[in-house]
Design a protein around this motif. Sequence first.
Motif, PDB file in Angstrom:
ATOM      1  N   PHE A 165     -22.140  86.409  35.076  1.00 19.70           N
ATOM      2  CA  PHE A 165     -21.939  85.754  33.779  1.00 19.70           C
ATOM      3  C   PHE A 165     -21.634  86.779  32.688  1.00 19.70           C
ATOM      4  N   GLN A 211     -17.921  88.616  32.921  1.00 24.09           N
ATOM      5  CA  GLN A 211     -16.708  87.918  32.511  1.00 24.09           C
ATOM      6  C   GLN A 211     -16.325  88.229  31.067  1.00 24.09           C
ATOM      7  N   PHE A 212     -17.272  88.711  30.258  1.00 15.99           N
ATOM      8  CA  PHE A 212     -16.980  89.038  28.869  1.00 15.99           C
ATOM      9  C   PHE A 212     -16.473  90.472  28.699  1.00 15.99           C
ATOM     10  N   TRP A 223     -18.827  70.002  24.152  1.00 17.44           N
ATOM     11  CA  TRP A 223     -19.388  71.198  24.767  1.00 17.44           C
ATOM     12  C   TRP A 223     -18.975  71.356  26.225  1.00 17.44           C
ATOM     13  N   ALA A 247     -16.290  74.215  26.944  1.00 20.86           N
ATOM     14  CA  ALA A 247     -16.847  75.563  26.792  1.00 20.86           C
ATOM     15  C   ALA A 247     -17.770  75.913  27.955  1.00 20.86           C
ATOM     16  N   ILE A 248     -18.604  74.944  28.356  1.00 23.70           N
ATOM     17  CA  ILE A 248     -19.527  75.197  29.476  1.00 23.70           C
ATOM     18  C   ILE A 248     -18.754  75.417  30.775  1.00 23.70           C
ATOM     19  N   ILE A 299     -15.644  76.483  31.116  1.00 24.74           N
ATOM     20  CA  ILE A 299     -14.919  77.757  31.079  1.00 24.74           C
ATOM     21  C   ILE A 299     -15.851  78.909  31.446  1.00 24.74           C
ATOM     22  N   LEU A 300     -17.052  78.907  30.866  1.00 23.54           N
ATOM     23  CA  LEU A 300     -18.021  79.957  31.210  1.00 23.54           C
ATOM     24  C   LEU A 300     -18.437  79.867  32.673  1.00 23.54           C
ATOM     25  N   LEU A 301     -18.576  78.642  33.182  1.00 20.73           N
ATOM     26  CA  LEU A 301     -18.955  78.460  34.580  1.00 20.73           C
ATOM     27  C   LEU A 301     -17.856  78.948  35.516  1.00 20.73           C
ATOM     28  N   GLY A 316     -15.541  81.242  34.813  1.00 15.81           N
ATOM     29  CA  GLY A 316     -15.507  82.701  34.750  1.00 15.81           C
ATOM     30  C   GLY A 316     -16.609  83.343  35.557  1.00 15.81           C
ATOM     31  N   THR A 317     -17.797  82.759  35.489  1.00 15.64           N
ATOM     32  CA  THR A 317     -18.910  83.285  36.277  1.00 15.64           C
ATOM     33  C   THR A 317     -18.649  83.141  37.769  1.00 15.64           C
TER      34      THR A 317
END
Length: 369
Positions: free
Chosen positions: A232, A235-236, A309, A312-313, A315-317, A319-320
């Motif tokens: 997680f 990815q940043f 939301w 956004a959730i 997209i983060l999922l 990427g992780t």
Amino acid sequence: MAGGGRSLAETPTWSVATVTTVLVAICFMVERSIHRLGGWLVKTKRKPLLAALEKIKEELMLLGLISLILSLSSRWISDFCVKSSVYSSRFYPCSQKDYESDEKSLNFSSFSRVHTPHYHLHLADQRQPLVINPCNKGQEPFVSYESLEQLHRLLFVLGVTHVLYCCLTILLAMIKIYSWKTWEMEAHSKLITNRPDGMRRNVVFRRQSTFVLSHASHPWIKNRVLIWVLCFLRQFFRSVMKADYTALRLGFITNHRLRLTYDFHSYMVRTMEDEFKEIVGISWELWGYAIICMFFNLHGLNFYFWISWIPAILILLLGTKLQHVMARLAMENVVDPVVGTQLKPHDALFWFDKPQLLLWLIHFISFQI
């Protein structure tokens, strides 16, 4: 000229001709642009992109059909009356207090215009409704004419925005992929043909060892929980690096027993084009999702706030998960005593052994945004 303004018979011919000319010119430019784009795709033999263009044309045709049906049937639908008791304030998107506050703010903002000559000239016309209520006392239109007009604009904006988001997504992906072309050219330039096979093999798989060291050297990798936290955070701070591209390229070539001079970059471009035709357009599942969102948009639930939301959730999922795939691929590398480190990509690295699920989630995100 009652409340709705001039009719077509009372409108000057030059103004009607001007508006018609502008509309026809815009539609003709769009149609010719799509036609020329399709001809270029045929000429360059890009069949996946041509199929995606056909889906976009079908989407535009569907939106045009919806617009036509709403335009022709809006009067008939608004004339269909039901009992007022059928309507419940529970199913309104806004509460009665919201309407009252809007009316107060509207009255306050229009207070300064009450005494102007222009306001007095048109005060009578503004008080007259544009569409007379055709229902008897105790009845209301099933859907008012004004609501149908707003629904018309909403569906059109929804479809066009989704198509534009899909095009923007694939454009950004293409820009990213084409930036890797230099790595492909560098990989080809370093393949010295006059070297013995053993030396070339050592050079090749040393790059895969760099990939493994980059993704599997952190101590959190071996923990089932901490590995997700690590992915997680990664990815940043990291995207696809040169070692990642080179290792995946060599792993693909090795698993498919291709020559080391194989153009892996061109394969990725073709794959991206194939995937583009899958994410463009609005499927019946997404239309059903949009209808469900409209139904549950009730006051007090803040439904659109909560579902905003979801992209956004996801997209983060995603990427992780992609970072997790790279980490697992590095941990599951095969060490061969003859050729060294080998990467073995497989579908089991993804959820439910289906990489297509990630593509569908990207499609849903572009629609939800």
